[in-house]
Design a protein around this motif. Structure first.
Motif, PDB file in Angstrom:
ATOM      1  N   MET A   1       0.846  -1.183   0.000  1.00 43.17           N
ATOM      2  CA  MET A   1       0.000   0.000   0.000  1.00 43.17           C
ATOM      3  C   MET A   1       0.891   1.246   0.000  1.00 43.17           C
ATOM      4  N   GLU A   2       0.438   2.232  -0.756  1.00 44.75           N
ATOM      5  CA  GLU A   2       1.203   3.470  -0.842  1.00 44.75           C
ATOM      6  C   GLU A   2       1.183   4.213   0.485  1.00 44.75           C
ATOM      7  N   SER A   3       2.256   4.936   0.712  1.00 43.26           N
ATOM      8  CA  SER A   3       2.293   5.751   1.923  1.00 43.26           C
ATOM      9  C   SER A   3       1.366   6.960   1.737  1.00 43.26           C
ATOM     10  N   MET A   4       0.939   7.517   2.843  1.00 47.79           N
ATOM     11  CA  MET A   4       0.067   8.692   2.812  1.00 47.79           C
ATOM     12  C   MET A   4       0.767   9.845   2.094  1.00 47.79           C
ATOM     13  N   GLU A   5       2.063   9.969   2.299  1.00 48.46           N
ATOM     14  CA  GLU A   5       2.830  11.045   1.661  1.00 48.46           C
ATOM     15  C   GLU A   5       2.836  10.875   0.141  1.00 48.46           C
ATOM     16  N   ALA A   6       3.009   9.649  -0.335  1.00 50.68           N
ATOM     17  CA  ALA A   6       3.019   9.389  -1.780  1.00 50.68           C
ATOM     18  C   ALA A   6       1.644   9.672  -2.379  1.00 50.68           C
ATOM     19  N   ARG A   7       0.576   9.279  -1.697  1.00 47.42           N
ATOM     20  CA  ARG A   7      -0.782   9.517  -2.178  1.00 47.42           C
ATOM     21  C   ARG A   7      -1.089  11.012  -2.214  1.00 47.42           C
ATOM     22  N   LEU A   8      -0.635  11.722  -1.180  1.00 47.59           N
ATOM     23  CA  LEU A   8      -0.851  13.160  -1.143  1.00 47.59           C
ATOM     24  C   LEU A   8      -0.091  13.852  -2.277  1.00 47.59           C
ATOM     25  N   LYS A   9       1.126  13.407  -2.532  1.00 48.43           N
ATOM     26  CA  LYS A   9       1.934  13.972  -3.619  1.00 48.43           C
ATOM     27  C   LYS A   9       1.242  13.728  -4.968  1.00 48.43           C
ATOM     28  N   GLN A  10       0.710  12.530  -5.142  1.00 49.23           N
ATOM     29  CA  GLN A  10       0.012  12.204  -6.387  1.00 49.23           C
ATOM     30  C   GLN A  10      -1.264  13.046  -6.532  1.00 49.23           C
ATOM     31  N   ALA A  11      -1.988  13.218  -5.441  1.00 45.73           N
ATOM     32  CA  ALA A  11      -3.207  14.032  -5.478  1.00 45.73           C
ATOM     33  C   ALA A  11      -2.870  15.482  -5.807  1.00 45.73           C
ATOM     34  N   MET A  12      -1.812  16.007  -5.221  1.00 43.99           N
ATOM     35  CA  MET A  12      -1.409  17.388  -5.496  1.00 43.99           C
ATOM     36  C   MET A  12      -1.008  17.548  -6.966  1.00 43.99           C
ATOM     37  N   ALA A  13      -0.306  16.557  -7.515  1.00 47.28           N
ATOM     38  CA  ALA A  13       0.082  16.609  -8.927  1.00 47.28           C
ATOM     39  C   ALA A  13      -1.162  16.570  -9.817  1.00 47.28           C
ATOM     40  N   GLU A  14      -2.116  15.744  -9.457  1.00 48.32           N
ATOM     41  CA  GLU A  14      -3.368  15.654 -10.215  1.00 48.32           C
ATOM     42  C   GLU A  14      -4.126  16.989 -10.165  1.00 48.32           C
ATOM     43  N   LEU A  15      -4.209  17.580  -8.999  1.00 50.42           N
ATOM     44  CA  LEU A  15      -4.889  18.863  -8.857  1.00 50.42           C
ATOM     45  C   LEU A  15      -4.189  19.960  -9.666  1.00 50.42           C
ATOM     46  N   GLU A  16      -2.877  19.959  -9.672  1.00 52.77           N
ATOM     47  CA  GLU A  16      -2.138  20.945 -10.458  1.00 52.77           C
ATOM     48  C   GLU A  16      -2.398  20.735 -11.957  1.00 52.77           C
ATOM     49  N   SER A  17      -2.466  19.490 -12.370  1.00 52.53           N
ATOM     50  CA  SER A  17      -2.761  19.180 -13.762  1.00 52.53           C
ATOM     51  C   SER A  17      -4.151  19.681 -14.142  1.00 52.53           C
ATOM     52  N   VAL A  18      -5.116  19.485 -13.262  1.00 51.33           N
ATOM     53  CA  VAL A  18      -6.477  19.959 -13.503  1.00 51.33           C
ATOM     54  C   VAL A  18      -6.494  21.486 -13.560  1.00 51.33           C
ATOM     55  N   ARG A  19      -5.801  22.127 -12.635  1.00 54.24           N
ATOM     56  CA  ARG A  19      -5.752  23.589 -12.622  1.00 54.24           C
ATOM     57  C   ARG A  19      -5.188  24.124 -13.933  1.00 54.24           C
ATOM     58  N   GLU A  20      -4.102  23.529 -14.413  1.00 55.17           N
ATOM     59  CA  GLU A  20      -3.502  23.954 -15.679  1.00 55.17           C
ATOM     60  C   GLU A  20      -4.458  23.695 -16.850  1.00 55.17           C
ATOM     61  N   GLY A  21      -5.139  22.563 -16.818  1.00 53.90           N
ATOM     62  CA  GLY A  21      -6.093  22.243 -17.881  1.00 53.90           C
ATOM     63  C   GLY A  21      -7.255  23.217 -17.915  1.00 53.90           C
ATOM     64  N   VAL A  22      -7.790  23.564 -16.754  1.00 58.46           N
ATOM     65  CA  VAL A  22      -8.891  24.519 -16.685  1.00 58.46           C
ATOM     66  C   VAL A  22      -8.428  25.885 -17.191  1.00 58.46           C
ATOM     67  N   ALA A  23      -7.251  26.305 -16.815  1.00 59.21           N
ATOM     68  CA  ALA A  23      -6.719  27.592 -17.282  1.00 59.21           C
ATOM     69  C   ALA A  23      -6.572  27.591 -18.806  1.00 59.21           C
ATOM     70  N   ARG A  24      -6.105  26.484 -19.377  1.00 58.72           N
ATOM     71  CA  ARG A  24      -5.948  26.368 -20.831  1.00 58.72           C
ATOM     72  C   ARG A  24      -7.321  26.460 -21.517  1.00 58.72           C
ATOM     73  N   VAL A  25      -8.299  25.730 -20.985  1.00 60.41           N
ATOM     74  CA  VAL A  25      -9.645  25.753 -21.561  1.00 60.41           C
ATOM     75  C   VAL A  25     -10.251  27.152 -21.458  1.00 60.41           C
ATOM     76  N   GLU A  26     -10.059  27.819 -20.334  1.00 65.99           N
ATOM     77  CA  GLU A  26     -10.575  29.189 -20.174  1.00 65.99           C
ATOM     78  C   GLU A  26      -9.982  30.114 -21.232  1.00 65.99           C
TER      79      GLU A  26
END
Length: 151
Positions: A1-26
């Protein structure tokens, strides 16, 4: 099982990707517009990125032979169709950002009531799809004038 830190890092990367995608679409949406020709081919209306009417063109001097009610109906038909087209485009552009994340199961996505945001017509079948299926609809303005669209 992934560590909480690794999962949090992955979630933060996903959120940043979404933020960049939304900015591009806007950015892309700010430069988008749709023009639609009325069914009587007398008016072309253009809707801007927020569904606002940005341009109305009266074609081939057809307006000269139209009653004020017919011209108004043509303008409203074309403007409404252009707005719906723009709204559908916005809906399709933003839909991926509402879906659950495949990489981060904790990011469940969310439901948007597109009909409530843009009006129920945005969820109806697209006129182009209707035409491809061999069906035609009588424009509302023709109904209001008691015309069936046949010459």
């Amino acid at each position: 099982m992934e560590s909480m830190e690794a999962r949090l890092k992955q979630a933060m990367a996903e959120l940043e990707s979404v933020r960049e995608g939304v900015a591009r679409v806007e950015r892309e949406l700010r430069e988008t517009s749709f023009s639609v020709l009325s069914s009587d081919r007398a008016v072309r209306a253009t809707a801007g990125p927020q569904g606002e009417l940005t341009k109305v063109e009266f074609l081939e001097n057809k307006y000269r032979d139209m009653s004020p009610q017919e011209l108004a109906a043509s303008v409203l038909e074309a403007a409404g169709a252009a707005r719906v087209k723009m709204n559908r485009h916005v809906m399709k552009a933003l839909a991926p950002f509402t879906e659950p994340s495949a990489a981060v199961p904790e990011l469940k996505g969310f439901d948007l009531d597109w009909g409530r945001i843009f009006g129920p017509e945005v969820l109806e079948e697209d006129d182009a799809e209707t035409a491809r299926a061999g069906r035609t609809a009588t424009p509302a303005w023709r109904d209001a004038l008691g015309e069936d669209g046949e010459d």
